[in-house]
Design a protein around this motif. Structure first.
Motif, PDB file in Angstrom:
ATOM      1  N   UNK A  96       0.833  -1.208   0.000  1.00 51.37           N
ATOM      2  CA  UNK A  96       0.000   0.000   0.000  1.00 51.37           C
ATOM      3  C   UNK A  96       0.867   1.258   0.000  1.00 51.37           C
ATOM      4  N   UNK A  97       1.978   1.230   0.688  1.00 57.26           N
ATOM      5  CA  UNK A  97       2.932   2.344   0.662  1.00 57.26           C
ATOM      6  C   UNK A  97       4.254   1.796   0.149  1.00 57.26           C
ATOM      7  N   UNK A  98       4.977   2.579  -0.586  1.00 57.02           N
ATOM      8  CA  UNK A  98       6.251   2.210  -1.192  1.00 57.02           C
ATOM      9  C   UNK A  98       6.023   1.183  -2.308  1.00 57.02           C
ATOM     10  N   UNK A  99       7.039   0.986  -3.122  1.00 58.06           N
ATOM     11  CA  UNK A  99       6.954   0.018  -4.207  1.00 58.06           C
ATOM     12  C   UNK A  99       8.349  -0.410  -4.609  1.00 58.06           C
ATOM     13  N   UNK A 100       8.496  -1.666  -4.981  1.00 59.98           N
ATOM     14  CA  UNK A 100       9.764  -2.203  -5.459  1.00 59.98           C
ATOM     15  C   UNK A 100       9.470  -3.044  -6.691  1.00 59.98           C
ATOM     16  N   UNK A 101      10.233  -2.841  -7.751  1.00 60.28           N
ATOM     17  CA  UNK A 101      10.038  -3.592  -8.987  1.00 60.28           C
ATOM     18  C   UNK A 101      11.361  -4.067  -9.549  1.00 60.28           C
ATOM     19  N   UNK A 102      11.342  -5.252 -10.150  1.00 60.99           N
ATOM     20  CA  UNK A 102      12.538  -5.847 -10.746  1.00 60.99           C
ATOM     21  C   UNK A 102      12.179  -6.293 -12.159  1.00 60.99           C
ATOM     22  N   UNK A 103      13.069  -6.018 -13.107  1.00 59.01           N
ATOM     23  CA  UNK A 103      12.901  -6.484 -14.477  1.00 59.01           C
ATOM     24  C   UNK A 103      14.190  -7.161 -14.913  1.00 59.01           C
TER      25      UNK A 103
ATOM     26  N   UNK B 266      10.095   3.034  -5.255  1.00 59.34           N
ATOM     27  CA  UNK B 266       9.397   4.266  -4.901  1.00 59.34           C
ATOM     28  C   UNK B 266       9.264   4.282  -3.386  1.00 59.34           C
ATOM     29  N   UNK B 267       9.772   5.311  -2.768  1.00 60.44           N
ATOM     30  CA  UNK B 267       9.690   5.451  -1.316  1.00 60.44           C
ATOM     31  C   UNK B 267       8.762   6.620  -1.021  1.00 60.44           C
TER      32      UNK B 267
END
Length: 189
Positions: free
Chosen positions: A91-98, A124-125
């Motif tokens: 819900x808060x922050x986001x982490x993505x890997x490609x 995204x913090x």
């Protein structure tokens, strides 16, 4: 007879009271259908709070002049392209890997075989509701393409290059308006 969740026919409301009478008592409750923002987007695998999207693509083709030279030889080729995406569903922050790669192989001209790879890490913090930090790291690996002016003549193999990059940004939201400042760094090896 339903439009946007509302019913216009009077009998639909009357039938809903009888809908559960003939259902067996041990029947499982149906889960609601999750609607996607993009109906053509791959579904992915949900593991914990992560959405994983693995894929592989294989291509077989024929090129009449893969070396882009005068009177060049023709060759059949194969391309294998695996990809893996992972994105947090927090819900808060986001982490993505490609993780994405490809390997091109020519049957008659093995000197034109080329690997490529891309690794991307995005974060995204959320500092506050209207203020966030955006971070991204990149790694690219590849070779020059046949016929490139950067490639010297009569090479046994194309030279492999790597590129490293990073981006740091801050974003401030004002209702629907966003103001973003980013600093991009890049190193080419």
């Amino acid at each position: 007879q339903q439009t946007a969740g509302a019913t216009t026919a009077p009998q639909v409301g009357v039938r809903s009271a009888y809908a559960t009478i003939y259902r067996p008592p041990d029947a499982p409750v149906r889960r609601p259908i999750v609607t996607s923002a993009d109906p053509f987007d791959p579904l992915g695998l949900r593991i914990g709070s992560w959405l994983l999207k693995p894929s592989i693509e294989m291509t077989r083709g024929f090129d009449t002049n893969p070396g882009h030279t005068t009177n060049g030889a023709h060759s059949a080729y194969s391309v294998i392209s695996p990809e893996f995406q992972a994105r947090s569903q927090w819900t808060a922050h986001e982490l993505g890997v490609l993780l994405r790669g490809s390997y091109s192989m020519y049957d008659s001209l093995p000197t034109l075989t080329r690997p490529t790879a891309e690794v991307r890490l995005q974060s995204r913090i959320d500092a506050t509701r209207d203020f966030r930090f955006d971070l991204e790291g990149r790694f690219l690996l590849g070779t020059d393409y046949p016929g490139s002016p950067n490639v010297q003549a009569d090479l046994a193999k194309f030279p492999i290059y790597t590129t490293l990059g990073a981006t740091l940004g801050v974003t401030k939201q004002f209702n629907r308006f966003e103001l973003t400042a980013k600093e991009i760094g890049r190193a080419h090896v």
